[in-house]
Design a protein around this motif. Structure first.
Motif, PDB file in Angstrom:
ATOM      1  N   LEU A  85       0.832  -1.207   0.000  1.00 11.98           N
ATOM      2  CA  LEU A  85       0.000   0.000   0.000  1.00 11.98           C
ATOM      3  C   LEU A  85       0.863   1.253   0.000  1.00 11.98           C
ATOM      4  O   LEU A  85       0.560   2.229  -0.698  1.00 11.98           O
ATOM      5  N   SER A  86       1.954   1.239   0.754  1.00 12.96           N
ATOM      6  CA  SER A  86       2.851   2.409   0.789  1.00 12.96           C
ATOM      7  C   SER A  86       3.499   2.642  -0.564  1.00 12.96           C
ATOM      8  O   SER A  86       3.808   3.797  -0.923  1.00 12.96           O
ATOM      9  N   GLN A  87       3.711   1.573  -1.333  1.00 15.41           N
ATOM     10  CA  GLN A  87       4.285   1.714  -2.664  1.00 15.41           C
ATOM     11  C   GLN A  87       3.243   2.178  -3.683  1.00 15.41           C
ATOM     12  O   GLN A  87       3.548   2.898  -4.623  1.00 15.41           O
ATOM     13  N   LEU A  88       1.998   1.754  -3.478  1.00 15.05           N
ATOM     14  CA  LEU A  88       0.933   2.068  -4.437  1.00 15.05           C
ATOM     15  C   LEU A  88       0.412   3.484  -4.287  1.00 15.05           C
ATOM     16  O   LEU A  88       0.156   4.163  -5.286  1.00 15.05           O
ATOM     17  N   THR A 123      -9.874   3.793   0.298  1.00 16.35           N
ATOM     18  CA  THR A 123     -10.270   3.146  -0.956  1.00 16.35           C
ATOM     19  C   THR A 123      -9.152   2.277  -1.505  1.00 16.35           C
ATOM     20  O   THR A 123      -9.384   1.123  -1.907  1.00 16.35           O
ATOM     21  N   SER A 124      -7.929   2.794  -1.517  1.00 17.72           N
ATOM     22  CA  SER A 124      -6.797   2.015  -2.012  1.00 17.72           C
ATOM     23  C   SER A 124      -6.550   0.799  -1.127  1.00 17.72           C
ATOM     24  O   SER A 124      -6.253  -0.292  -1.628  1.00 17.72           O
ATOM     25  N   ASP A 125      -6.674   0.989   0.187  1.00 14.72           N
ATOM     26  CA  ASP A 125      -6.497  -0.125   1.117  1.00 14.72           C
ATOM     27  C   ASP A 125      -7.528  -1.225   0.838  1.00 14.72           C
ATOM     28  O   ASP A 125      -7.187  -2.416   0.780  1.00 14.72           O
ATOM     29  N   PHE A 126      -8.781  -0.821   0.650  1.00 14.94           N
ATOM     30  CA  PHE A 126      -9.823  -1.821   0.399  1.00 14.94           C
ATOM     31  C   PHE A 126      -9.622  -2.505  -0.949  1.00 14.94           C
ATOM     32  O   PHE A 126      -9.821  -3.721  -1.068  1.00 14.94           O
ATOM     33  N   CYS A 127      -9.238  -1.743  -1.974  1.00 12.53           N
ATOM     34  CA  CYS A 127      -9.014  -2.339  -3.295  1.00 12.53           C
ATOM     35  C   CYS A 127      -7.885  -3.363  -3.241  1.00 12.53           C
ATOM     36  O   CYS A 127      -7.952  -4.409  -3.906  1.00 12.53           O
ATOM     37  N   LEU A 128      -6.856  -3.067  -2.461  1.00  9.79           N
ATOM     38  CA  LEU A 128      -5.764  -4.025  -2.326  1.00  9.79           C
ATOM     39  C   LEU A 128      -6.259  -5.305  -1.647  1.00  9.79           C
ATOM     40  O   LEU A 128      -5.893  -6.424  -2.047  1.00  9.79           O
ATOM     41  N   ARG A 129      -7.109  -5.163  -0.635  1.00 10.39           N
ATOM     42  CA  ARG A 129      -7.669  -6.343   0.024  1.00 10.39           C
ATOM     43  C   ARG A 129      -8.625  -7.099  -0.913  1.00 10.39           C
ATOM     44  O   ARG A 129      -8.734  -8.334  -0.844  1.00 10.39           O
ATOM     45  N   LEU A 130      -9.301  -6.354  -1.790  1.00 12.47           N
ATOM     46  CA  LEU A 130     -10.201  -7.001  -2.737  1.00 12.47           C
ATOM     47  C   LEU A 130      -9.424  -7.854  -3.742  1.00 12.47           C
ATOM     48  O   LEU A 130      -9.917  -8.882  -4.208  1.00 12.47           O
ATOM     49  N   LEU A 131      -8.210  -7.427  -4.070  1.00 12.88           N
ATOM     50  CA  LEU A 131      -7.361  -8.254  -4.936  1.00 12.88           C
ATOM     51  C   LEU A 131      -7.056  -9.599  -4.259  1.00 12.88           C
ATOM     52  O   LEU A 131      -6.989 -10.642  -4.928  1.00 12.88           O
ATOM     53  N   LEU A 334     -13.015  -7.482 -12.938  1.00 17.38           N
ATOM     54  CA  LEU A 334     -12.894  -6.851 -11.617  1.00 17.38           C
ATOM     55  C   LEU A 334     -11.443  -6.469 -11.337  1.00 17.38           C
ATOM     56  O   LEU A 334     -11.167  -5.371 -10.832  1.00 17.38           O
ATOM     57  N   GLU A 335     -10.538  -7.341 -11.670  1.00 13.30           N
ATOM     58  CA  GLU A 335      -9.117  -7.078 -11.446  1.00 13.30           C
ATOM     59  C   GLU A 335      -8.673  -5.822 -12.193  1.00 13.30           C
ATOM     60  O   GLU A 335      -7.987  -4.954 -11.638  1.00 13.30           O
ATOM     61  N   GLN A 336      -9.077  -5.701 -13.457  1.00 14.18           N
ATOM     62  CA  GLN A 336      -8.700  -4.529 -14.244  1.00 14.18           C
ATOM     63  C   GLN A 336      -9.283  -3.249 -13.660  1.00 14.18           C
ATOM     64  O   GLN A 336      -8.606  -2.217 -13.602  1.00 14.18           O
ATOM     65  N   HIS A 337     -10.540  -3.295 -13.211  1.00 12.96           N
ATOM     66  CA  HIS A 337     -11.156  -2.084 -12.668  1.00 12.96           C
ATOM     67  C   HIS A 337     -10.563  -1.706 -11.314  1.00 12.96           C
ATOM     68  O   HIS A 337     -10.552  -0.518 -10.954  1.00 12.96           O
ATOM     69  N   ILE A 338     -10.060  -2.667 -10.586  1.00 10.80           N
ATOM     70  CA  ILE A 338      -9.358  -2.334  -9.339  1.00 10.80           C
ATOM     71  C   ILE A 338      -8.066  -1.594  -9.656  1.00 10.80           C
ATOM     72  O   ILE A 338      -7.746  -0.574  -9.024  1.00 10.80           O
ATOM     73  N   TYR A 339      -7.330  -2.071 -10.662  1.00 14.37           N
ATOM     74  CA  TYR A 339      -6.113  -1.370 -11.065  1.00 14.37           C
ATOM     75  C   TYR A 339      -6.444   0.047 -11.540  1.00 14.37           C
ATOM     76  O   TYR A 339      -5.728   1.014 -11.244  1.00 14.37           O
ATOM     77  N   PHE A 340      -7.540   0.180 -12.279  1.00 14.12           N
ATOM     78  CA  PHE A 340      -7.944   1.495 -12.768  1.00 14.12           C
ATOM     79  C   PHE A 340      -8.341   2.404 -11.608  1.00 14.12           C
ATOM     80  O   PHE A 340      -8.097   3.618 -11.644  1.00 14.12           O
ATOM     81  N   CYS A 341      -8.941   1.825 -10.557  1.00 17.80           N
ATOM     82  CA  CYS A 341      -9.312   2.624  -9.381  1.00 17.80           C
ATOM     83  C   CYS A 341      -8.065   3.148  -8.685  1.00 17.80           C
ATOM     84  O   CYS A 341      -8.024   4.308  -8.254  1.00 17.80           O
ATOM     85  N   PHE A 342      -7.030   2.314  -8.556  1.00 16.34           N
ATOM     86  CA  PHE A 342      -5.756   2.793  -8.016  1.00 16.34           C
ATOM     87  C   PHE A 342      -5.247   3.990  -8.819  1.00 16.34           C
ATOM     88  O   PHE A 342      -4.810   4.996  -8.262  1.00 16.34           O
TER      89      PHE A 342
END
Length: 364
Positions: A85-88, A123-131, A334-342
């Motif tokens: 998360l710190s890198q993202l 949001t980024s934290d949750f998206c990372l957990r969703l991955l 879903l994976e692609q949209h998570i990357y797009f959300c980041f």
């Protein structure tokens, strides 16, 4: 008003938002042209998504997530999560805290901006957990997928050994929880909706103050003319007139400039709340995946209720074979949209922090 300490260029590869909304004078076009504009806007959204997928920043985000964990994080999921998360997250939390360190904590604008940065980090934290949830889903289906890959599509009836193997895998599949039983997405959406409402109320007040300062500027100019006239008629008041004229340029413009800067910062924060659109898309995909997994579980339970009978097991395997490509497509989407959300979060954070820092000299 927000000021800024030195902020490192932590996200130079992420572009600032481009102006693609066109000229405001186009509102007088015909209804047919408006329909065409709506189609163009929809196309622009798709183009933006495709452009983001190919952007260096998007690829960089994906490479960070897919990189193997450092040795000291290999067996510590929580530490590895915080590290990734710190890198993202860019600009990172340290840059944001440094930029906001000298703000007045009681300022409404400070609270709004701080809240936005907190929500975007959540949001980024949750998206990372969703991955990680996607990984768990693929792990859930992996044993069944391996079995399906070695079974002929329209071959002879299953052997008893194959039925027993399938039945055991059905038991294993049914015993595990649906990984997409989530509720945080709704909380995120509500958080951004409340924040957007607060920002929009402050924007309206800001516009009102700017209009008020505009009227006050005209008043200052009228006073200046009156003072100059008085100086011409009554020489003894020249010193007073000089003082008033000298002060006139600073009567209102500085306050108005502060409000204009505040307006830009509020608009940048409001643009950042548009990430709720990405959250809605992700939420929709999660709902579809949850439904798909539950449907597969329902089929599996039908077979389990019949014991190790060949026919129900074979029918369920056929259903799973048909459903598997759909499920994998949804997981990839879903994976692609998570990357797009980041990507969207980082772009919005960078734009807001840049807007804060651009005008620091006005308040030094």
């Amino acid at each position: 008003m927000l000021e800024c300490v030195s902020v490192p260029n932590t996200n130079a590869s992420i572009p600032t938002p481009s102006n693609s909304q066109g000229n405001s004078t186009e509102v007088e076009e015909s209804e047919g042209e408006e329909d065409e504009d709506a189609s163009t806007a929809s196309l622009n959204v798709s183009t933006e998504f495709l452009r983001a997928v190919q952007a260096p920043s998007y690829k960089e985000i994906r490479s960070i997530i897919e990189a193997p964990p450092p040795v000291h994080h290999a067996h510590d999921q929580d530490s590895h999560h915080r590290y990734v998360l710190s890198q993202l997250l860019q600009p990172d939390s340290n840059s944001v805290h440094e930029a906001l360190a000298k703000f007045k904590p009681t300022s409404k604008l400070t609270r709004l901006v701080s809240t936005y940065f907190e929500h975007s980090e959540t949001t980024s934290d949750f998206c990372l957990r969703l991955l990680l949830t996607i990984i768990r889903a693929r792990d859930l289906y992996a044993p069944l997928s391996r079995l399906l890959s070695v079974l002929p599509a329209d071959g002879p009836p299953l052997s008893q050994a194959q039925c027993d193997r399938a039945y055991d895998l059905f038991l294993q599949f049914d015993s595990q929880e649906n990984p997409f039983l989530l509720s945080h997405l709704h909380q995120l959406r509500d958080s951004f909706s409340h924040l957007k409402g607060d920002i929009q109320r402050d924007l309206r007040r800001c516009h009102s103050r700017i209009r008020m300062f505009g009227h006050a500027t005209v008043g200052c100019a009228v006073i200046s003319v009156a003072v100059i006239a008085a100086v011409a008629v009554v020489a003894v008041h020249a010193a007073i007139g000089f003082t008033a004229v000298a002060a006139t340029p600073f009567c209102v413009p500085r306050q108005k400039r502060r409000e204009l800067v505040r307006l830009k910062q509020l608009e940048a924060a409001e643009n950042g709340t548009l990430v709720v659109n990405d959250i809605n898309t992700i939420d929709s995909l999660v709902d579809r995946l949850q439904t798909a997994v539950e449907a597969d579980k329902a089929f599996v339970r039908i077979a389990l209720e019949r014991g190790r009978e060949r026919h129900p097991i074979q029918q369920v395997l056929k259903e799973l074979t048909k459903n598997q490509p759909v499920l994998e497509h949804l997981l990839g989407d879903l994976e692609q949209h998570i990357y797009f959300c980041f990507y969207s979060v980082n772009k919005a954070r960078y734009a807001l922090l840049k807007e804060i820092c651009n005008h620091q000299n006005l308040y030094c």
